[in-house]
Design an enzyme around this catalytic site. Structure first.
Site, short mmCIF file in Angstrom:
data_model
loop_
_atom_site.label_atom_id
_atom_site.label_comp_id
_atom_site.label_asym_id
_atom_site.label_seq_id
_atom_site.Cartn_x
_atom_site.Cartn_y
_atom_site.Cartn_z
N MET A 157 -15.80 -37.10 137.26
CA MET A 157 -16.62 -36.21 138.09
C MET A 157 -16.42 -34.76 137.64
SD MET A 157 -16.97 -37.86 141.81
CE MET A 157 -15.48 -37.23 142.52
N GLY A 158 -15.88 -34.59 136.43
CA GLY A 158 -15.70 -33.25 135.91
C GLY A 158 -14.51 -32.54 136.51
N GLY A 198 -5.01 -35.19 133.13
CA GLY A 198 -5.16 -36.61 133.45
C GLY A 198 -6.40 -37.18 132.77
N HIS A 199 -7.52 -36.47 132.92
CA HIS A 199 -8.75 -36.92 132.25
C HIS A 199 -8.56 -36.95 130.72
CE1 HIS A 199 -10.53 -35.00 136.02
NE2 HIS A 199 -10.97 -36.24 136.09
N GLY A 213 -8.18 -44.41 135.29
CA GLY A 213 -6.81 -43.98 135.55
C GLY A 213 -6.16 -44.77 136.68
N VAL A 252 -0.98 -39.07 135.11
CA VAL A 252 -0.41 -37.84 134.55
C VAL A 252 -0.07 -36.91 135.71
CG1 VAL A 252 -0.86 -35.84 133.06
CG2 VAL A 252 -1.74 -38.09 132.43
N SER A 278 -5.02 -33.84 139.96
CA SER A 278 -6.28 -34.21 140.60
C SER A 278 -7.15 -32.96 140.64
CB SER A 278 -6.01 -34.68 142.03
OG SER A 278 -7.20 -34.64 142.79
N ARG A 289 -8.87 -32.16 142.98
CA ARG A 289 -8.76 -31.61 144.34
C ARG A 289 -7.49 -30.77 144.55
NH1 ARG A 289 -11.58 -36.70 145.72
NH2 ARG A 289 -13.54 -36.10 146.70
P1 AMP Z 1 -12.39 -38.29 138.76
O1 AMP Z 1 -12.97 -37.22 137.91
O2 AMP Z 1 -11.42 -37.80 139.78
O3 AMP Z 1 -13.43 -39.23 139.31
O4 AMP Z 1 -11.51 -39.19 137.78
C1 AMP Z 1 -12.06 -39.74 136.62
C2 AMP Z 1 -11.05 -40.69 136.01
O5 AMP Z 1 -9.85 -39.98 135.71
C3 AMP Z 1 -10.65 -41.84 136.97
O6 AMP Z 1 -10.51 -43.04 136.21
C4 AMP Z 1 -9.31 -41.37 137.49
O7 AMP Z 1 -8.46 -42.42 137.89
C5 AMP Z 1 -8.75 -40.66 136.28
N1 AMP Z 1 -7.71 -39.69 136.67
C6 AMP Z 1 -7.84 -38.68 137.56
N2 AMP Z 1 -6.65 -38.04 137.70
C7 AMP Z 1 -5.77 -38.67 136.89
C8 AMP Z 1 -4.38 -38.49 136.60
N3 AMP Z 1 -3.65 -37.54 137.18
N4 AMP Z 1 -3.80 -39.32 135.72
C9 AMP Z 1 -4.52 -40.32 135.11
N5 AMP Z 1 -5.82 -40.54 135.35
C10 AMP Z 1 -6.45 -39.73 136.22
#
Ligand code: AMP
Length: 281
Positions: free
Chosen positions: A30-31, A36-37, A146, A175, A184, A186
């Protein structure tokens, strides 16, 4: 790096790549990208010739009153990060869907009745629908998700299994920041005091893992330890649970199954989630 807003242009570029024998990996986000990403992108790059990163704040997975409108969307920064990671393609559509509301969508059974699904009804229906649409457009050989969103990972694995989707799902470890807080998008909502407090989520999970290493295997006692630990801090715990790692079922005693401890808590207005694999025999 190629950037696509139009799904048809992306589709034809991917068709060419596929015809040349390239394998394709999808990293759906979601950008507001962070390390982590980027770890997902790096894993994807090891597994396929061409990585497509999707950036889309999916309205279907937000309930009324959640942070859809204010979710951070620093697209220019995200594109720079992708470029630096030598991502081949970014897909950032204005909308993922031809028209809203959709008349046909996917829904999750059972696995969404626990953990985050309880507090966020319909959330996982929105996630699986968006990911299925991305799968249909991109037709990746591999998709990386993730462990940070462990319930989401379980549900997506189950979706691929139940609907016979020809994609390999890979999991990337969480991560964390130096203080242990799971990264995150957030976390941006947290002020300095809240950020400091937020590390207690991971501290709690680690404390429970230490109890397991010290020989405690009764789930009720482990959770009681965690609740006592958390009571010292001003955070609102939505759930603290131990479940096995595949079907997310509860258990009374840790045994042969792989288990995880899961937490969701609010600090001020910000809801955070985390999880940790527990040592098993
Ligand atoms: P999001 O942008 O929050 O929807 O996350 C996109 C992808 O990145 C999802 O598969 C999440 O699980 C992964 N993700 C987000 N934060 C982390 C993190 N801290 N470590 C590993 N993967 C992450």
């Amino acid at each position: 790096m190629q950037v696509f807003e139009e799904k048809e242009r992306l589709r034809s570029a991917l068709l060419q790549a596929r015809q040349q024998g390239e394998t394709i990996a999808l990293v759906a986000t979601m950008g507001c990208l962070h390390a982590g990403h980027l770890s997902l992108i790096r894993l994807a790059q090891q597994k396929a010739d061409r990585v497509v990163v999707s950036i889309y704040v999916n309205p279907l997975q937000f309930a009324v009153g959640e942070d859809l409108a204010c979710y951070p969307r620093p697209l220019a920064d995200d594109l720079q990060l992708c470029e630096a990671e030598q991502v081949a393609m970014v897909f950032c559509p204005q909308s993922l869907y031809p028209s809203e509301p959709l008349h046909v969508s996917l829904c999750v059974d059972a696995l969404d009745q626990v953990l985050c699904g309880q507090a966020r009804p319909k959330h996982f229906d929105g996630v699986v629908t968006a990911v299925q649409v991305l799968f249909n457009i991109i037709q990746p050989h591999v998709a990386v998700f993730g462990e940070k969103d462990f319930q989401q990972l379980c549900i997506l694995r189950r979706m691929v299994h139940d609907l016979s989707i020809p994609v390999e799902v890979l999991a990337a470890p969480i991560v964390r920041a130096k203080n242990g807080l799971a990264l995150s998008s957030r976390n941006r909502y947290l002020d300095d005091v809240e950020y400091e407090l937020a590390r207690q989520l991971h501290q709690c999970l680690q404390g429970i893992a230490s109890q397991v290493r010290a020989g405690e295997n009764r789930v009720a006692c482990l959770l009681q330890w965690g609740r006592t630990f958390l009571a010292k801090f001003s955070l609102h715990v939505q759930y603290l649970e131990i479940r096995e790692s595949e079907k997310l079922q509860t258990l009374d005693i840790l045994g042969q199954h792989c288990c995880r401890v899961f937490i969701a808590a609010s600090i001020g207005q910000t809801r955070l989630i985390d999880n940790l694999e527990l040592p098993c025999k």
